[in-house]
Design a protein around this motif. Sequence first.
Motif, PDB file in Angstrom:
ATOM      1  N   PRO A 389      65.814  46.009  61.315  1.00  0.00           N
ATOM      2  CA  PRO A 389      65.197  44.676  61.361  1.00  0.00           C
ATOM      3  C   PRO A 389      64.153  44.463  60.268  1.00  0.00           C
ATOM      4  N   MET A 390      63.803  43.207  60.105  1.00  0.00           N
ATOM      5  CA  MET A 390      62.717  42.838  59.194  1.00  0.00           C
ATOM      6  C   MET A 390      61.408  42.973  59.966  1.00  0.00           C
ATOM      7  N   PRO A 391      60.486  43.836  59.525  1.00  0.00           N
ATOM      8  CA  PRO A 391      59.280  44.107  60.302  1.00  0.00           C
ATOM      9  C   PRO A 391      58.273  42.951  60.273  1.00  0.00           C
ATOM     10  N   LEU A 392      57.437  42.905  61.299  1.00  0.00           N
ATOM     11  CA  LEU A 392      56.477  41.813  61.429  1.00  0.00           C
ATOM     12  C   LEU A 392      55.375  41.859  60.371  1.00  0.00           C
ATOM     13  N   TRP A 393      55.091  43.042  59.799  1.00  0.00           N
ATOM     14  CA  TRP A 393      53.999  43.118  58.827  1.00  0.00           C
ATOM     15  C   TRP A 393      54.255  42.263  57.594  1.00  0.00           C
ATOM     16  N   ILE A 394      55.516  41.927  57.344  1.00  0.00           N
ATOM     17  CA  ILE A 394      55.804  41.050  56.205  1.00  0.00           C
ATOM     18  C   ILE A 394      55.127  39.698  56.403  1.00  0.00           C
ATOM     19  N   LEU A 397      51.519  39.154  54.958  1.00  0.00           N
ATOM     20  CA  LEU A 397      51.265  39.117  53.507  1.00  0.00           C
ATOM     21  C   LEU A 397      50.964  37.672  53.110  1.00  0.00           C
ATOM     22  N   THR A 398      49.777  37.248  53.436  1.00  0.00           N
ATOM     23  CA  THR A 398      49.430  35.830  53.361  1.00  0.00           C
ATOM     24  C   THR A 398      49.391  35.274  51.945  1.00  0.00           C
ATOM     25  N   LYS A 399      49.303  36.133  50.920  1.00  0.00           N
ATOM     26  CA  LYS A 399      49.264  35.655  49.535  1.00  0.00           C
ATOM     27  C   LYS A 399      50.632  35.719  48.863  1.00  0.00           C
ATOM     28  N   LEU A 400      51.643  36.160  49.608  1.00  0.00           N
ATOM     29  CA  LEU A 400      52.969  36.339  49.026  1.00  0.00           C
ATOM     30  C   LEU A 400      53.559  35.002  48.586  1.00  0.00           C
ATOM     31  N   ILE A 414      64.840  36.967  63.032  1.00  0.00           N
ATOM     32  CA  ILE A 414      63.645  36.488  62.322  1.00  0.00           C
ATOM     33  C   ILE A 414      63.115  35.290  63.093  1.00  0.00           C
ATOM     34  N   HIS A 415      61.845  35.343  63.463  1.00  0.00           N
ATOM     35  CA  HIS A 415      61.244  34.221  64.191  1.00  0.00           C
ATOM     36  C   HIS A 415      59.974  33.769  63.480  1.00  0.00           C
ATOM     37  N   GLU A 416      59.271  32.852  64.115  1.00  0.00           N
ATOM     38  CA  GLU A 416      58.083  32.274  63.474  1.00  0.00           C
ATOM     39  C   GLU A 416      57.069  33.336  63.045  1.00  0.00           C
ATOM     40  N   GLY A 417      56.970  34.415  63.804  1.00  0.00           N
ATOM     41  CA  GLY A 417      56.008  35.460  63.490  1.00  0.00           C
ATOM     42  C   GLY A 417      56.254  36.133  62.164  1.00  0.00           C
ATOM     43  N   HIS A 418      57.512  36.103  61.702  1.00  0.00           N
ATOM     44  CA  HIS A 418      57.838  36.712  60.418  1.00  0.00           C
ATOM     45  C   HIS A 418      57.459  35.813  59.248  1.00  0.00           C
ATOM     46  N   LEU A 419      57.377  34.504  59.492  1.00  0.00           N
ATOM     47  CA  LEU A 419      57.287  33.560  58.387  1.00  0.00           C
ATOM     48  C   LEU A 419      56.067  32.650  58.397  1.00  0.00           C
ATOM     49  N   SER A 420      55.528  32.350  59.566  1.00  0.00           N
ATOM     50  CA  SER A 420      54.478  31.334  59.637  1.00  0.00           C
ATOM     51  C   SER A 420      53.209  31.732  58.898  1.00  0.00           C
ATOM     52  N   GLY A 421      52.951  33.049  58.784  1.00  0.00           N
ATOM     53  CA  GLY A 421      51.746  33.492  58.080  1.00  0.00           C
ATOM     54  C   GLY A 421      51.868  33.464  56.573  1.00  0.00           C
ATOM     55  N   LEU A 422      53.091  33.208  56.072  1.00  0.00           N
ATOM     56  CA  LEU A 422      53.333  33.241  54.627  1.00  0.00           C
ATOM     57  C   LEU A 422      53.051  31.863  54.031  1.00  0.00           C
ATOM     58  N   GLU A 423      51.792  31.473  54.081  1.00  0.00           N
ATOM     59  CA  GLU A 423      51.415  30.113  53.717  1.00  0.00           C
ATOM     60  C   GLU A 423      51.608  29.809  52.241  1.00  0.00           C
ATOM     61  N   SER A 424      51.669  30.839  51.388  1.00  0.00           N
ATOM     62  CA  SER A 424      51.801  30.624  49.943  1.00  0.00           C
ATOM     63  C   SER A 424      53.232  30.821  49.451  1.00  0.00           C
ATOM     64  N   LEU A 425      54.164  31.126  50.359  1.00  0.00           N
ATOM     65  CA  LEU A 425      55.515  31.517  49.959  1.00  0.00           C
ATOM     66  C   LEU A 425      56.249  30.377  49.256  1.00  0.00           C
ATOM     67  N   GLU A 426      56.817  30.704  48.076  1.00  0.00           N
ATOM     68  CA  GLU A 426      57.602  29.742  47.309  1.00  0.00           C
ATOM     69  C   GLU A 426      59.074  30.141  47.238  1.00  0.00           C
ATOM     70  N   TRP A 427      59.347  31.441  47.155  1.00  0.00           N
ATOM     71  CA  TRP A 427      60.717  31.953  47.039  1.00  0.00           C
ATOM     72  C   TRP A 427      61.016  32.809  48.267  1.00  0.00           C
ATOM     73  N   LEU A 428      62.064  32.437  49.009  1.00  0.00           N
ATOM     74  CA  LEU A 428      62.519  33.214  50.167  1.00  0.00           C
ATOM     75  C   LEU A 428      63.999  33.515  49.971  1.00  0.00           C
ATOM     76  N   SER A 441      62.876  24.464  67.348  1.00  0.00           N
ATOM     77  CA  SER A 441      63.340  23.262  66.643  1.00  0.00           C
ATOM     78  C   SER A 441      62.190  22.456  66.047  1.00  0.00           C
ATOM     79  N   THR A 442      60.971  22.688  66.554  1.00  0.00           N
ATOM     80  CA  THR A 442      59.806  21.963  66.034  1.00  0.00           C
ATOM     81  C   THR A 442      59.036  22.773  64.996  1.00  0.00           C
ATOM     82  N   TRP A 443      59.562  23.952  64.628  1.00  0.00           N
ATOM     83  CA  TRP A 443      58.852  24.820  63.683  1.00  0.00           C
ATOM     84  C   TRP A 443      58.747  24.152  62.319  1.00  0.00           C
ATOM     85  N   VAL A 444      57.561  24.259  61.705  1.00  0.00           N
ATOM     86  CA  VAL A 444      57.322  23.727  60.368  1.00  0.00           C
ATOM     87  C   VAL A 444      57.138  24.909  59.417  1.00  0.00           C
ATOM     88  N   PRO A 445      58.020  25.085  58.439  1.00  0.00           N
ATOM     89  CA  PRO A 445      57.948  26.235  57.537  1.00  0.00           C
ATOM     90  C   PRO A 445      56.796  26.077  56.540  1.00  0.00           C
TER      91      PRO A 445
END
Length: 585
Positions: A389-394, A397-400, A414-428, A441-445
């Motif tokens: 699996p993709m680990p939660l520590w990713i 990485l708030t500056k990624l 992969i759920h919100e916990g994997h992605l919501s903290g990546l506020e600077s992410l441009e490339w996924l 369904s209401t999640w905002v990336p």
Amino acid sequence: MDKVLLSIHIVIFGALLLFTRGKSFVQSSSSSHTHPNHTVTSCIASERSALLGFKAGLSDPAYLLSSWKGDECCKWKGVHCSTRNSHVVKLDLQGHGCDPNSDAWTQVLGGNISSSLLGLRHLQYLDLSCNGFYGVQVPEFLGSLHKLRYIDLSSLSFIGRIPPQLGNLSNLQYLNLNSEYFNTTYSMDITWLSQLTSLVHLDLSGTNLTTIVHWLPVVNMLPSLKVLHLINCNLRTSSASLQLSNLTFLETLDLSANGFHTHIARNWFWDLTSLKYLYISSNGFYGQFPDEIGNMTSIVKLDLSSNNLFGMIPSNLKNICSLEEFFVHETNINGSITKFFQRLPSCSWNKLTYLSLASSNLTGRLPTKLEPFNNLIYLDISRNKLIGPMPLWIGELTKLTYLDLGYNSLDGFIHEGHLSGLESLEWLWLSDNSLTLTVNSTWVPPSSLTNIELRSCLLGPKFPPWLRWLTSLDNLDISNTSISDTVPDWFWITASTLYTLKMGHNKISGSLPSTIEFMGATAIDLGSNQFNGTIPKLPISLSDLDLSRNKLDGPLPLDFGTPNLMKLVLFDNSISGTIPSSFAK
């Protein structure tokens, strides 16, 4: 190939940052004789004539030198005069040809570099970089401007021999003749460099030095050198050692893209403990990752990528406490990803910003727990043999800004916990894994996302509602993601900014809207779906279109509206009628 190009672009970006620092150093060293143009009120007539003679040989389609008129030449654009004696000491006419904007090359000077510049006998600083002097040779007469301390003639499309007369400039501290993207200059004898004993920054990237065997002894005669760039110079030899190294101040060494094909551990640069930035990618170096790396305690950026290196990185990296960027992509580490992370120096965990491990034959599962790399901006572990699996520590990485885990065998959710903290992410980029995206369904990336590749992940069966909130997308690939749904109307608004759109190999239904004509896309792949109806007029910028294996019917449009179309795939539909004559155009 895209990953290689991107990694090269990163190395170049790092080199440009160093270039700016080097430039600032030399500028500051000569600033005592210069000041802003607007405070100068005098101009020496003979130097004004020299400048006008120089201008007369130029082409200036954008009127960049429109201010070059009247008597006060010290107020002209790019001209700087001494506060003590009004002599012209600086000519800064850097063009916009290195700007990534598409129309940048219209904002450049061209033509010839006139020898009338010899009239500027007090000139210390000359920058003509990023202009369009196509097919022109580096002027020999520059060797007669003995007060020059700074020359930047990079990215000018020069041709021919680098004149050895430059060796007469004994005061020169900065010399940049980078033609890396053109590779049309050459030198068969660089002994003239040994006369430039004040040189701090030297960049001959792209200069063909194939015939130069003993280049290192010449470079070793430059005791003040701090920055050396010899990228893509066709160098073939690299000495094992220097008996007596004069390069005690060297901080930046970039030898990327040459052809040494020698053992990695037998090289002189491992003895340069003052080095902070070492780039030796794409050189054919072979052997195990050398233990000598652990002795380079000053290293900040290290690029060993695209060489024939094998084995785990050495265990003695614990003393490299300033490491910020580490590139080992396209090597053969052939070991556990967990062990790799354990070998990274713990004292650098919070300093690392770039970590590139793509195509390195890494195996195993990503560790479930890892001390967060709080400043990590770029992480690429694509094209390896990772499982699990993709680990939660990713998600911590708030500056990624760039994350690529594609082309592995990762699975799980992969759920919100994997992605919501990546506020600077441009490339996924997560393509070609067996990952399942399960978000509410209401999640905002993250709103900064511009490039998303999720090919062969599981997103369906519903069309992803979270795409609605991404209003600045450039590229989207959700091919083969088990979507069995109609395309909502809002999506075509979101897609209007896209350059590439790939949604093939799903069961997506609905008709193609007439608004598709106003998209900015260059490539669209909607093949192997269930789209129906007729084909509308298409985006004018489109060059690549795949609508095959759908349920499209009716006649083809009389005008596709795509003058740049290069690839068109329409088979396995129910299209009727004749082929429009516009196809012949």
